[in-house]
Design an enzyme around this catalytic site. Sequence first.
Site, mmCIF file in Angstrom:
data_model
loop_
_atom_site.group_PDB
_atom_site.id
_atom_site.type_symbol
_atom_site.label_atom_id
_atom_site.label_comp_id
_atom_site.label_asym_id
_atom_site.label_seq_id
_atom_site.Cartn_x
_atom_site.Cartn_y
_atom_site.Cartn_z
ATOM 1 N N ARG A 71 36.511 29.849 7.514
ATOM 2 C CA ARG A 71 35.801 29.356 8.383
ATOM 3 C C ARG A 71 36.821 28.780 9.500
ATOM 4 O O ARG A 71 36.916 27.783 10.276
ATOM 5 C CB ARG A 71 35.049 27.783 7.977
ATOM 6 C CG ARG A 71 33.892 28.176 7.274
ATOM 7 C CD ARG A 71 32.624 28.468 8.481
ATOM 8 N NE ARG A 71 31.376 28.787 7.642
ATOM 9 C CZ ARG A 71 30.304 27.953 7.107
ATOM 10 N NH1 ARG A 71 30.597 26.718 7.717
ATOM 11 N NH2 ARG A 71 29.464 28.447 6.580
ATOM 12 N N ARG B 127 33.068 25.139 14.507
ATOM 13 C CA ARG B 127 32.712 23.963 15.243
ATOM 14 C C ARG B 127 33.864 23.150 15.352
ATOM 15 O O ARG B 127 33.688 22.328 16.423
ATOM 16 C CB ARG B 127 31.623 23.452 14.637
ATOM 17 C CG ARG B 127 30.232 23.974 14.902
ATOM 18 C CD ARG B 127 29.020 23.310 13.910
ATOM 19 N NE ARG B 127 29.324 23.464 12.949
ATOM 20 C CZ ARG B 127 28.396 23.399 11.659
ATOM 21 N NH1 ARG B 127 27.365 22.967 11.847
ATOM 22 N NH2 ARG B 127 28.704 23.775 10.437
ATOM 23 N N ARG C 35 29.132 29.295 21.537
ATOM 24 C CA ARG C 35 28.001 29.110 20.850
ATOM 25 C C ARG C 35 26.846 28.548 21.676
ATOM 26 O O ARG C 35 25.915 29.068 21.550
ATOM 27 C CB ARG C 35 28.336 28.189 19.744
ATOM 28 C CG ARG C 35 27.059 27.357 18.923
ATOM 29 C CD ARG C 35 26.414 28.157 17.855
ATOM 30 N NE ARG C 35 26.142 27.353 16.694
ATOM 31 C CZ ARG C 35 24.961 26.815 16.883
ATOM 32 N NH1 ARG C 35 24.202 27.031 17.880
ATOM 33 N NH2 ARG C 35 24.547 25.906 15.931
ATOM 34 N N ASP D 22 27.581 36.209 9.237
ATOM 35 C CA ASP D 22 27.059 35.144 7.964
ATOM 36 C C ASP D 22 26.689 35.728 6.787
ATOM 37 O O ASP D 22 26.369 36.840 6.897
ATOM 38 C CB ASP D 22 26.087 34.151 8.625
ATOM 39 C CG ASP D 22 25.911 32.851 7.498
ATOM 40 O OD1 ASP D 22 26.872 32.191 7.773
ATOM 41 O OD2 ASP D 22 25.139 32.726 6.713
ATOM 42 N N TYR E 162 19.785 31.270 -1.841
ATOM 43 C CA TYR E 162 19.487 30.903 -0.543
ATOM 44 C C TYR E 162 18.007 31.536 -0.416
ATOM 45 O O TYR E 162 17.050 31.052 0.091
ATOM 46 C CB TYR E 162 20.231 31.480 0.520
ATOM 47 C CG TYR E 162 21.476 30.385 0.756
ATOM 48 C CD1 TYR E 162 21.323 29.334 1.399
ATOM 49 C CD2 TYR E 162 22.757 30.942 0.213
ATOM 50 C CE1 TYR E 162 22.602 28.439 1.661
ATOM 51 C CE2 TYR E 162 23.855 29.970 0.351
ATOM 52 C CZ TYR E 162 23.765 28.765 0.724
ATOM 53 O OH TYR E 162 24.917 27.706 0.886
HETATM 54 O O1 CP3 Z 1 35.251 32.077 10.288
HETATM 55 C C1 CP3 Z 1 34.675 32.494 9.503
HETATM 56 O O2 CP3 Z 1 35.062 32.029 8.217
HETATM 57 C C2 CP3 Z 1 33.926 33.524 9.381
HETATM 58 C C3 CP3 Z 1 32.675 33.179 9.518
HETATM 59 C C4 CP3 Z 1 31.681 32.666 8.459
HETATM 60 C C5 CP3 Z 1 30.539 31.852 8.626
HETATM 61 N N1 CP3 Z 1 29.851 31.899 7.465
HETATM 62 C C6 CP3 Z 1 30.205 31.524 9.891
HETATM 63 C C7 CP3 Z 1 29.235 30.243 10.053
HETATM 64 C C8 CP3 Z 1 31.507 32.947 7.152
HETATM 65 C C9 CP3 Z 1 32.568 33.985 6.191
HETATM 66 C C10 CP3 Z 1 30.539 32.432 6.373
HETATM 67 C C11 CP3 Z 1 30.311 32.726 5.069
HETATM 68 C C12 CP3 Z 1 29.006 31.970 4.654
HETATM 69 N N2 CP3 Z 1 28.022 31.389 5.102
HETATM 70 C C13 CP3 Z 1 28.976 31.206 3.265
HETATM 71 C C14 CP3 Z 1 30.177 31.520 2.009
HETATM 72 C C15 CP3 Z 1 31.149 30.713 2.521
HETATM 73 C C16 CP3 Z 1 31.227 29.378 2.290
HETATM 74 O O3 CP3 Z 1 31.203 28.681 3.351
HETATM 75 O O4 CP3 Z 1 31.187 28.971 1.096
HETATM 76 C C17 CP3 Z 1 27.841 30.570 2.808
HETATM 77 C C18 CP3 Z 1 27.481 29.676 1.823
HETATM 78 C C19 CP3 Z 1 27.086 30.686 4.020
HETATM 79 C C20 CP3 Z 1 25.691 30.226 4.647
HETATM 80 C C21 CP3 Z 1 25.680 29.128 5.551
HETATM 81 N N3 CP3 Z 1 25.895 29.465 7.151
HETATM 82 C C22 CP3 Z 1 25.601 27.962 5.578
HETATM 83 C C23 CP3 Z 1 25.196 27.073 4.214
HETATM 84 C C24 CP3 Z 1 25.733 27.373 6.725
HETATM 85 C C25 CP3 Z 1 25.156 25.979 7.225
HETATM 86 C C26 CP3 Z 1 26.473 24.916 7.042
HETATM 87 C C27 CP3 Z 1 27.114 24.848 8.132
HETATM 88 O O5 CP3 Z 1 28.401 24.830 8.244
HETATM 89 O O6 CP3 Z 1 26.636 24.608 9.490
HETATM 90 C C28 CP3 Z 1 26.013 28.475 7.771
HETATM 91 C C29 CP3 Z 1 26.136 28.461 9.230
HETATM 92 C C30 CP3 Z 1 27.467 28.941 9.558
HETATM 93 N N4 CP3 Z 1 28.140 29.953 9.131
HETATM 94 C C31 CP3 Z 1 28.381 28.306 10.666
HETATM 95 C C32 CP3 Z 1 29.514 29.414 10.903
HETATM 96 C C33 CP3 Z 1 30.516 28.927 12.020
HETATM 97 C C34 CP3 Z 1 27.879 27.050 11.444
HETATM 98 C C35 CP3 Z 1 26.984 27.525 12.484
HETATM 99 C C36 CP3 Z 1 27.175 26.691 13.971
HETATM 100 O O7 CP3 Z 1 26.278 25.610 14.084
HETATM 101 O O8 CP3 Z 1 27.669 27.240 14.589
#
Ligand code: CP3
Length: 361
Positions: free
Chosen positions: A37, A41, A50, A87, A163
């Site tokens: 990540r 944010r 975003r 994602d 999910y």
């Molecule tokens: O920089 C990076 O790591 C690359 C991008 C990336 C994202 N998600 C961006 C994201 C990667 C590699 C993921 C993988 C991901 N997504 C996982 C596995 C890794 C982990 O974190 O365990 C999982 C379980 C998800 C599913 C997911 N996506 C959830 C549960 C959420 C909501 C929680 C949150 O943090 O808001 C997301 C959204 C998400 N994926 C965001 C980002 C930057 C936040 C979205 C936003 O509001 O901008």
Amino acid sequence: MGNRKAAEIMSEAQSGKRMLRALAGEVLDRPPFWFMRQAGRYLPEYRATRAHAGDFLSLCYNPELAVEVTLQPIRRYHMDAAILFSDILVIPDAMGQALAYKEGEGPQLEPVRSAKDLDRLETGRITEHLQPVFETLKGLRKALPADVTLIGFAGAPWTVATYMVEGQGSRDFANAKSWAFTDEAGFARLINMLVDATTEYLLAQIDAGAEVIQIFDTWAGALSETEFEKWCIAPVARIVSNLRAKHPDIPVIGFPRGAGAGYASFAAKTGVNAVSLDTSVPLEWARENVQSDNVQTSCAVQGNLDPLLVVAGGEGMLREARRILETLGKGPFVFNLGHGFVPQTPPEHVEELSELIRNWG
Ligand code: CP3
């Protein structure tokens, strides 16, 4: 496990990229680093892009903006690797399962809970639907500095299935587990669909320029030993072998988060080149049971700083980072977190941490 693999990757690694050298089993004075990540944010420029994109999925499917947010942390901190901005839930989205990210609530999906529900899923349009992701990778290969490695990724079948079945994030995965326990064949059909879709998706990512693949099994730690073998190790091993059939040299990192002692069998049985260690894995244990410097059987490790220590910052963060560098740096190693950055992470703490690693050795 199969072991022309390390030697082959070693020759690939003559490109000199630090990340590829570590994944090939080389022990470096200054290990490569990147952060899960790293785009997100906690960075004001991410929040601006975003807001401009509208919702999160629109950002994932806009190649120009997805390239931009992938590059943002690289410009600030010069990590050795950039991870594709996307994602793990684009796979259910590509299968036609309704998906929305509600502000502050995380993902919401129309749940699939039975073998009958699986008939609603489409498997024929994965590559077509995910075309914007491949465009992002192509754009990144052009835009990235020559020493930065491009990582593609996907969720592992078990985590994506949680999910799809729960319809949202979950604490206990009660619906997914109940399905697996009461109708194993039906649940296995879902997992098999995900193995095939994920293989197709990752092969297209490699064709579009991904140099390394990471497979995220974020919820592996919820599984018992028996279920971990069935729903984590076996499907991940099939994906790795499918990828290697077409791209024998592609380095793969597995992240069976929360697997505990299961990390050792995951590393031994899936054929991955490296495992990403969550924060709870003891370093000396990982050194003895997971990490291997033998080029014939090399397994690199990645990890595992607590992301909340980067929120705290200061000497506590630096002390633990040094302990990780000293212990795991004795073998093939990639510095990373044990899980992703949280939104309240101060960017200046990331700078302090990056500087420590860049000046190591
Ligand atoms: O920089 C990076 O790591 C690359 C991008 C990336 C994202 N998600 C961006 C994201 C990667 C590699 C993921 C993988 C991901 N997504 C996982 C596995 C890794 C982990 O974190 O365990 C999982 C379980 C998800 C599913 C997911 N996506 C959830 C549960 C959420 C909501 C929680 C949150 O943090 O808001 C997301 C959204 C998400 N994926 C965001 C980002 C930057 C936040 C979205 C936003 O509001 O901008």
